[in-house]
Design a protein around this motif. Structure first.
Motif, mmCIF file in Angstrom:
data_model
loop_
_atom_site.group_PDB
_atom_site.id
_atom_site.type_symbol
_atom_site.label_atom_id
_atom_site.label_comp_id
_atom_site.label_asym_id
_atom_site.label_seq_id
_atom_site.Cartn_x
_atom_site.Cartn_y
_atom_site.Cartn_z
ATOM 1 N N ALA A 1 0.800 -0.817 0.154
ATOM 2 C CA ALA A 1 -0.195 -0.038 -0.198
ATOM 3 C C ALA A 1 1.271 0.684 0.364
ATOM 4 N N LYS A 2 2.467 0.824 0.653
ATOM 5 C CA LYS A 2 3.055 2.265 0.360
ATOM 6 C C LYS A 2 4.381 2.012 -0.230
ATOM 7 N N ASN A 3 4.100 1.985 -1.445
ATOM 8 C CA ASN A 3 5.404 1.368 -2.640
ATOM 9 C C ASN A 3 6.257 2.303 -2.081
ATOM 10 N N ASN A 4 7.119 3.151 -1.110
ATOM 11 C CA ASN A 4 7.941 3.287 -0.537
ATOM 12 C C ASN A 4 8.361 3.187 0.476
ATOM 13 N N THR A 5 7.983 2.518 1.356
ATOM 14 C CA THR A 5 8.089 1.962 2.832
ATOM 15 C C THR A 5 8.258 0.865 2.570
ATOM 16 N N MET A 6 9.875 0.005 3.169
ATOM 17 C CA MET A 6 11.203 -1.252 3.031
ATOM 18 C C MET A 6 10.406 -1.623 4.273
ATOM 19 N N TYR A 7 11.040 -3.216 4.950
ATOM 20 C CA TYR A 7 11.226 -3.620 6.320
ATOM 21 C C TYR A 7 12.077 -4.530 5.752
ATOM 22 N N LEU A 8 12.723 -4.977 7.082
ATOM 23 C CA LEU A 8 13.567 -5.418 7.444
ATOM 24 C C LEU A 8 13.028 -6.608 8.689
ATOM 25 N N GLN A 9 12.715 -7.877 8.476
ATOM 26 C CA GLN A 9 12.020 -8.068 10.193
ATOM 27 C C GLN A 9 13.514 -9.561 10.172
ATOM 28 N N MET A 10 13.959 -9.477 11.179
ATOM 29 C CA MET A 10 15.642 -9.871 11.927
ATOM 30 C C MET A 10 14.879 -10.891 12.946
ATOM 31 N N ASN A 11 15.007 -12.022 12.804
ATOM 32 C CA ASN A 11 14.466 -13.287 13.851
ATOM 33 C C ASN A 11 15.640 -13.867 14.105
ATOM 34 N N ALA A 12 15.871 -14.421 15.226
ATOM 35 C CA ALA A 12 16.551 -15.497 15.998
ATOM 36 C C ALA A 12 18.098 -14.859 15.544
ATOM 37 N N LEU A 13 18.266 -13.094 16.603
ATOM 38 C CA LEU A 13 19.198 -12.619 16.810
ATOM 39 C C LEU A 13 20.126 -12.781 17.319
ATOM 40 N N LYS A 14 21.809 -12.407 16.743
ATOM 41 C CA LYS A 14 23.087 -12.655 17.321
ATOM 42 C C LYS A 14 23.641 -11.671 17.502
ATOM 43 N N ALA A 15 24.623 -11.866 18.285
ATOM 44 C CA ALA A 15 25.220 -10.737 18.854
ATOM 45 C C ALA A 15 26.137 -9.833 17.675
ATOM 46 N N GLU A 16 26.888 -11.184 16.516
ATOM 47 C CA GLU A 16 27.308 -10.866 15.435
ATOM 48 C C GLU A 16 26.206 -9.998 14.462
ATOM 49 N N ASP A 17 25.040 -10.046 14.714
ATOM 50 C CA ASP A 17 24.191 -8.815 14.054
ATOM 51 C C ASP A 17 24.389 -7.511 14.342
ATOM 52 N N THR A 18 25.430 -7.126 15.478
ATOM 53 C CA THR A 18 25.245 -5.715 16.307
ATOM 54 C C THR A 18 25.503 -5.023 15.394
ATOM 55 N N ALA A 19 25.325 -3.806 14.541
ATOM 56 C CA ALA A 19 25.712 -2.856 13.864
ATOM 57 C C ALA A 19 24.649 -1.920 13.735
ATOM 58 N N VAL A 20 25.035 -0.729 13.411
ATOM 59 C CA VAL A 20 24.352 0.113 12.803
ATOM 60 C C VAL A 20 23.480 -0.454 11.070
ATOM 61 N N TYR A 21 22.413 -0.160 10.765
ATOM 62 C CA TYR A 21 22.201 -0.648 10.072
ATOM 63 C C TYR A 21 21.526 0.737 9.001
ATOM 64 N N TYR A 22 21.393 0.855 7.723
ATOM 65 C CA TYR A 22 21.440 1.393 6.160
ATOM 66 C C TYR A 22 20.304 0.889 5.536
ATOM 67 N N CYS A 23 19.836 1.542 4.961
ATOM 68 C CA CYS A 23 18.234 2.102 4.576
ATOM 69 C C CYS A 23 19.416 2.391 2.859
ATOM 70 N N ASN A 24 19.652 1.806 1.866
ATOM 71 C CA ASN A 24 19.623 2.453 0.483
ATOM 72 C C ASN A 24 18.616 2.366 -0.222
ATOM 73 N N VAL A 25 18.640 3.142 -1.945
ATOM 74 C CA VAL A 25 17.914 2.846 -2.073
ATOM 75 C C VAL A 25 18.300 3.563 -3.708
ATOM 76 N N ASP A 26 17.675 2.687 -4.985
ATOM 77 C CA ASP A 26 17.793 3.270 -6.625
ATOM 78 C C ASP A 26 16.291 3.536 -6.938
ATOM 79 N N PHE A 27 16.954 4.853 -7.949
ATOM 80 C CA PHE A 27 15.870 5.388 -8.415
ATOM 81 C C PHE A 27 15.488 5.054 -9.763
ATOM 82 N N VAL A 28 15.055 4.273 -11.264
ATOM 83 C CA VAL A 28 14.889 4.066 -12.345
ATOM 84 C C VAL A 28 15.078 5.505 -13.052
ATOM 85 N N GLY A 29 16.110 5.540 -13.667
ATOM 86 C CA GLY A 29 16.326 6.918 -13.894
ATOM 87 C C GLY A 29 17.191 7.853 -13.353
#
Length: 118
Positions: free
Chosen positions: A74-102
């Protein structure tokens, strides 16, 4: 002006779950692909997952089977990341990156901190 805003980062215990969100606004172009990257303390920024406008998805081996990337239909410009079974090594700053056509530019958000610790 294009804006990319991540949210949802938090501190959780190992085995826990989090859902990150990325909201994009301000472009006249259609989104071609959206990506999640992460940067652990003192390390380089690494690819986590991406989703193309076709719906195809790809994951880094380290997160396959635990993380799921998706877009809001419904909101095409919204993205999610569902993270399960998290581990200590998943600790980080998470960044979103977007490419547009054209649009030759690639856009980044400011990042959201995920800390996995007991």
């Amino acid at each position: 002006q294009v804006q990319v805003v991540e949210s949802g980062g938090d501190s959780v215990q190992p085995g826990g779950s989090l859902r990150l969100s990325c909201a994009v606004s301000g472009s006249i172009f259609r989104i071609g692909a959206m990506y999640w990257y992460r940067q652990p303390p003192g390390n380089q920024r690494d690819f986590v997952a991406n989703i193309f406008h076709t719906g195809s998805t790809y994951y880094a081996d380290a997160v396959k089977g635990r993380f799921t990337i998706s877009r809001d239909n419904a909101k095409n410009n919204t993205m999610y990341l569902q993270m399960n079974a998290l581990k200590a090594e998943d600790t980080a700053v998470y960044y979103c990156n977007v490419d547009f056509v054209g649009d030759p530019l690639s856009y980044w958000g400011q990042g959201t901190q995920v800390t996995v610790s007991s």
